[in-house]
Enzyme design. Sequence first.
Site, PDB file in Angstrom:
ATOM      1  N   PRO A 191      -5.095 -11.357   9.853  1.00 37.21           N
ATOM      2  CA  PRO A 191      -5.747 -11.020  11.123  1.00 37.21           C
ATOM      3  C   PRO A 191      -5.657  -9.519  11.410  1.00 37.21           C
ATOM      4  O   PRO A 191      -4.672  -8.880  11.037  1.00 37.21           O
ATOM      5  CB  PRO A 191      -4.945 -11.790  12.178  1.00 37.21           C
ATOM      6  CG  PRO A 191      -3.992 -12.647  11.457  1.00 37.21           C
ATOM      7  CD  PRO A 191      -3.945 -12.242  10.018  1.00 37.21           C
ATOM      8  N   ASP A 192      -6.694  -8.978  12.039  1.00 39.45           N
ATOM      9  CA  ASP A 192      -6.690  -7.557  12.394  1.00 39.45           C
ATOM     10  C   ASP A 192      -5.922  -7.365  13.701  1.00 39.45           C
ATOM     11  O   ASP A 192      -6.371  -7.773  14.770  1.00 39.45           O
ATOM     12  CB  ASP A 192      -8.139  -7.059  12.529  1.00 39.45           C
ATOM     13  CG  ASP A 192      -8.186  -5.536  12.553  1.00 39.45           C
ATOM     14  OD1 ASP A 192      -7.542  -4.950  13.445  1.00 39.45           O
ATOM     15  OD2 ASP A 192      -8.818  -4.951  11.673  1.00 39.45           O
ATOM     16  N   LYS A 246     -13.351  -2.464  17.327  1.00 33.93           N
ATOM     17  CA  LYS A 246     -11.995  -2.899  17.721  1.00 33.93           C
ATOM     18  C   LYS A 246     -11.699  -2.559  19.183  1.00 33.93           C
ATOM     19  O   LYS A 246     -10.567  -2.687  19.629  1.00 33.93           O
ATOM     20  CB  LYS A 246     -10.951  -2.286  16.778  1.00 33.93           C
ATOM     21  CG  LYS A 246     -11.204  -2.612  15.298  1.00 33.93           C
ATOM     22  CD  LYS A 246     -10.018  -2.260  14.401  1.00 33.93           C
ATOM     23  CE  LYS A 246     -10.418  -2.341  12.929  1.00 33.93           C
ATOM     24  NZ  LYS A 246      -9.287  -2.369  12.016  1.00 33.93           N
ATOM     25  N   ASN A 304       0.858  -1.192   0.000  1.00 35.16           N
ATOM     26  CA  ASN A 304       0.000   0.000   0.000  1.00 35.16           C
ATOM     27  C   ASN A 304       0.890   1.235   0.000  1.00 35.16           C
ATOM     28  O   ASN A 304       2.096   1.137   0.231  1.00 35.16           O
ATOM     29  CB  ASN A 304      -0.956  -0.039   1.199  1.00 35.16           C
ATOM     30  CG  ASN A 304      -0.200  -0.044   2.508  1.00 35.16           C
ATOM     31  OD1 ASN A 304       0.417   0.939   2.867  1.00 35.16           O
ATOM     32  ND2 ASN A 304      -0.212  -1.174   3.218  1.00 35.16           N
ATOM     33  N   LYS A 331     -15.278   1.543  13.543  1.00 35.39           N
ATOM     34  CA  LYS A 331     -14.012   0.842  13.841  1.00 35.39           C
ATOM     35  C   LYS A 331     -13.641   1.021  15.309  1.00 35.39           C
ATOM     36  O   LYS A 331     -13.114   0.106  15.945  1.00 35.39           O
ATOM     37  CB  LYS A 331     -12.888   1.361  12.928  1.00 35.39           C
ATOM     38  CG  LYS A 331     -13.052   0.939  11.471  1.00 35.39           C
ATOM     39  CD  LYS A 331     -11.994   1.539  10.538  1.00 35.39           C
ATOM     40  CE  LYS A 331     -12.362   1.286   9.079  1.00 35.39           C
ATOM     41  NZ  LYS A 331     -11.486   1.912   8.109  1.00 35.39           N
ATOM     42  N   LYS A 373      10.517 -17.356  -8.267  1.00 37.22           N
ATOM     43  CA  LYS A 373       9.758 -16.304  -8.953  1.00 37.22           C
ATOM     44  C   LYS A 373       8.778 -16.950  -9.943  1.00 37.22           C
ATOM     45  O   LYS A 373       9.170 -17.800 -10.745  1.00 37.22           O
ATOM     46  CB  LYS A 373      10.718 -15.369  -9.701  1.00 37.22           C
ATOM     47  CG  LYS A 373       9.991 -14.197 -10.303  1.00 37.22           C
ATOM     48  CD  LYS A 373      10.890 -13.264 -11.068  1.00 37.22           C
ATOM     49  CE  LYS A 373      10.033 -12.254 -11.782  1.00 37.22           C
ATOM     50  NZ  LYS A 373      10.705 -11.616 -12.890  1.00 37.22           N
ATOM     51  N   PHE A 397      -6.028   4.296  13.676  1.00 33.24           N
ATOM     52  CA  PHE A 397      -6.252   5.258  12.600  1.00 33.24           C
ATOM     53  C   PHE A 397      -7.275   4.637  11.658  1.00 33.24           C
ATOM     54  O   PHE A 397      -7.291   3.422  11.485  1.00 33.24           O
ATOM     55  CB  PHE A 397      -4.950   5.522  11.824  1.00 33.24           C
ATOM     56  CG  PHE A 397      -4.119   6.626  12.416  1.00 33.24           C
ATOM     57  CD1 PHE A 397      -3.450   6.440  13.613  1.00 33.24           C
ATOM     58  CD2 PHE A 397      -4.007   7.847  11.765  1.00 33.24           C
ATOM     59  CE1 PHE A 397      -2.686   7.456  14.171  1.00 33.24           C
ATOM     60  CE2 PHE A 397      -3.242   8.874  12.314  1.00 33.24           C
ATOM     61  CZ  PHE A 397      -2.573   8.679  13.514  1.00 33.24           C
ATOM     62  N   ASP A 415      -4.914  -6.150   4.387  1.00 34.70           N
ATOM     63  CA  ASP A 415      -6.159  -6.835   4.774  1.00 34.70           C
ATOM     64  C   ASP A 415      -6.175  -8.270   4.263  1.00 34.70           C
ATOM     65  O   ASP A 415      -6.863  -9.121   4.810  1.00 34.70           O
ATOM     66  CB  ASP A 415      -7.368  -6.071   4.210  1.00 34.70           C
ATOM     67  CG  ASP A 415      -7.470  -4.684   4.839  1.00 34.70           C
ATOM     68  OD1 ASP A 415      -7.317  -4.589   6.062  1.00 34.70           O
ATOM     69  OD2 ASP A 415      -7.661  -3.703   4.089  1.00 34.70           O
TER      70      ASP A 415
HETATM   71  N1  CTP Z   1      -5.394  -2.592  11.172  1.00 39.78           N
HETATM   72  C1  CTP Z   1      -4.774  -3.642  11.813  1.00 39.78           C
HETATM   73  N2  CTP Z   1      -4.676  -4.860  11.207  1.00 39.78           N
HETATM   74  C2  CTP Z   1      -5.192  -5.045   9.965  1.00 39.78           C
HETATM   75  C3  CTP Z   1      -5.818  -3.974   9.288  1.00 39.78           C
HETATM   76  C4  CTP Z   1      -5.914  -2.754   9.929  1.00 39.78           C
HETATM   77  O1  CTP Z   1      -4.300  -3.469  12.942  1.00 39.78           O
HETATM   78  N3  CTP Z   1      -5.055  -6.218   9.391  1.00 39.78           N
HETATM   79  C5  CTP Z   1      -5.494  -1.291  11.873  1.00 39.78           C
HETATM   80  C6  CTP Z   1      -4.807  -0.127  11.203  1.00 39.78           C
HETATM   81  O2  CTP Z   1      -3.465  -0.007  11.642  1.00 39.78           O
HETATM   82  C7  CTP Z   1      -5.635   1.052  11.635  1.00 39.78           C
HETATM   83  C8  CTP Z   1      -7.017   0.475  11.819  1.00 39.78           C
HETATM   84  O3  CTP Z   1      -6.853  -0.941  11.932  1.00 39.78           O
HETATM   85  O4  CTP Z   1      -5.194   1.579  12.869  1.00 39.78           O
HETATM   86  C9  CTP Z   1      -7.987   0.770  10.717  1.00 39.78           C
HETATM   87  O5  CTP Z   1      -7.433   0.392   9.489  1.00 39.78           O
HETATM   88  P1  CTP Z   1      -8.176   0.705   8.119  1.00 39.78           P
HETATM   89  O6  CTP Z   1      -7.308   0.237   6.987  1.00 39.78           O
HETATM   90  O7  CTP Z   1      -8.662   2.124   8.120  1.00 39.78           O
HETATM   91  O8  CTP Z   1      -9.485  -0.162   8.208  1.00 39.78           O
HETATM   92  P2  CTP Z   1      -9.759  -1.686   8.231  1.00 39.78           P
HETATM   93  O9  CTP Z   1     -10.080  -2.087   9.619  1.00 39.78           O
HETATM   94  O10 CTP Z   1      -8.669  -2.439   7.539  1.00 39.78           O
HETATM   95  O11 CTP Z   1     -11.120  -1.771   7.402  1.00 39.78           O
HETATM   96  P3  CTP Z   1     -11.450  -1.300   5.885  1.00 39.78           P
HETATM   97  O12 CTP Z   1     -10.199  -1.585   5.068  1.00 39.78           O
HETATM   98  O13 CTP Z   1     -12.606  -2.138   5.511  1.00 39.78           O
HETATM   99  O14 CTP Z   1     -11.787   0.170   5.939  1.00 39.78           O
END
Ligand code: CTP
Length: 413
Positions: A315-316, A352, A217, A348, A299, A334, A289
């Site tokens: 995992p989140d 969370k 990203n 969120k 490769k 964030f 994600d």
């Molecule tokens: N985050 C995390 N682990 C993931 C994805 C996100 O800890 N696998 C955390 C990010 O560091 C951020 C927060 O979750 O602090 C929100 O991330 P964001 O990308 O805005 O949202 P997502 O929860 O990934 O949801 P979406 O992409 O559907 O908006």
Amino acid sequence: MNFMVKGRRVLIGITGGIAAYKVCEVISSLAKAGAEVRGILTKSAEKFITPLTVTTLCRHPVYTDESFWGRESGKPLHIELGEWAEVFVIAPLTANTLAKLEWGIADNLLTSTVLASTMPILLVPAMNTDMWEQPTVQRNWQQIFKICSRYHGISPDIGVLACDRLGVGRMAEPSEILAYTESLLYTDGKRDLIGKKVLISAGGTREYIDPARFIGNPSTGKMGIAVARAAAHRGAEVTLVHAALENGVMTFLDNVKTIAVTSAEQMRQTMLEYHADADITVMAAAVADVKPAEYSTEKLPKKTLGASLPLVPVPDILAELGERKQPHQILVGFAAQTGDIVSPARQKLFEKKLDIIVANPIDQPNSGFGSDTNQVIFADAIGRKVTLPLASKLHVAHHLFDFIRTTIFTGKE
Ligand code: CTP
């Protein structure tokens, strides 16, 4: 807007070291950003850069020991400068001037101005490795912060020195000096995070498909690094877990423990390990994600890629930290959003189990990925919402710590 110093009054003291040439960049950046800058050169500094150089960059006549008895407003110059400046940056700082400051000696315009003032002072030493490592110099460097809280410092880094040695002694980069100066102008030197352990994630994780390709990203890490700097400048014990960063975004961060990771899983494990001990955790990283279902050590030929690339969820990390959070711990996330930024960010926050969410638009000019500035909204679990104007990422980070402190004072501790 990179440095929010417009109209602020910064005094730069330059002592005799070759790193004096690097301070010209600091003065130039401050002046270009709209700060009022005045310079003082010691006699030995004049051997390294000319008064004309500093005068030209400051857009104001430089002060030397010859100006000591000069008066601009009827007051002695060292008193007038001491009253005028909001922050005093001494860079490069020699072992000699450090010793004088530690003992309270005032034998020239620079040291007299230090004694005749109360503003925060940023000390930025640079010297040969043997000089820096002398027990006497080390003692002075440790002692000065214990004796007087107005002193802040950025230790020298390792590098190839002008004496051709590779060792400690290289002056901090101008970007670090500028950031610390901006912090001191914001905080007036207060260290309100002393005793707090702050854990921060920054950058963008990379999920490798094969040795040549990854899912990533556009995160550059600038926001997370700004949060780490702000916390360190306010006295916290800081750990920064960083995934891919834009080249040059992170120089040596004094008083910050840095841990480099690549994938979301590595970041997850490191964050879980350090979170147990942290008072405040700020998850500023852009975490993947999804990741490829399998990693190929060879490769892959491009013709095989288009057909299928099975993905599995990652995992989140933040949600996992939210589950483990103890009542005394503060957890900040964030939310990178387009369009309406507040409602999804609030969702969120609750999903969370966060204390605070920073809603961050990524579809606006001067905000989000890669920008030096950000325009964010803070929301917390007790329903408060603060909308910040567009500000440098360091300012946003300081506002965030102010917001966190009000959260602590409204019932977390
Ligand atoms: N985050 C995390 N682990 C993931 C994805 C996100 O800890 N696998 C955390 C990010 O560091 C951020 C927060 O979750 O602090 C929100 O991330 P964001 O990308 O805005 O949202 P997502 O929860 O990934 O949801 P979406 O992409 O559907 O908006």
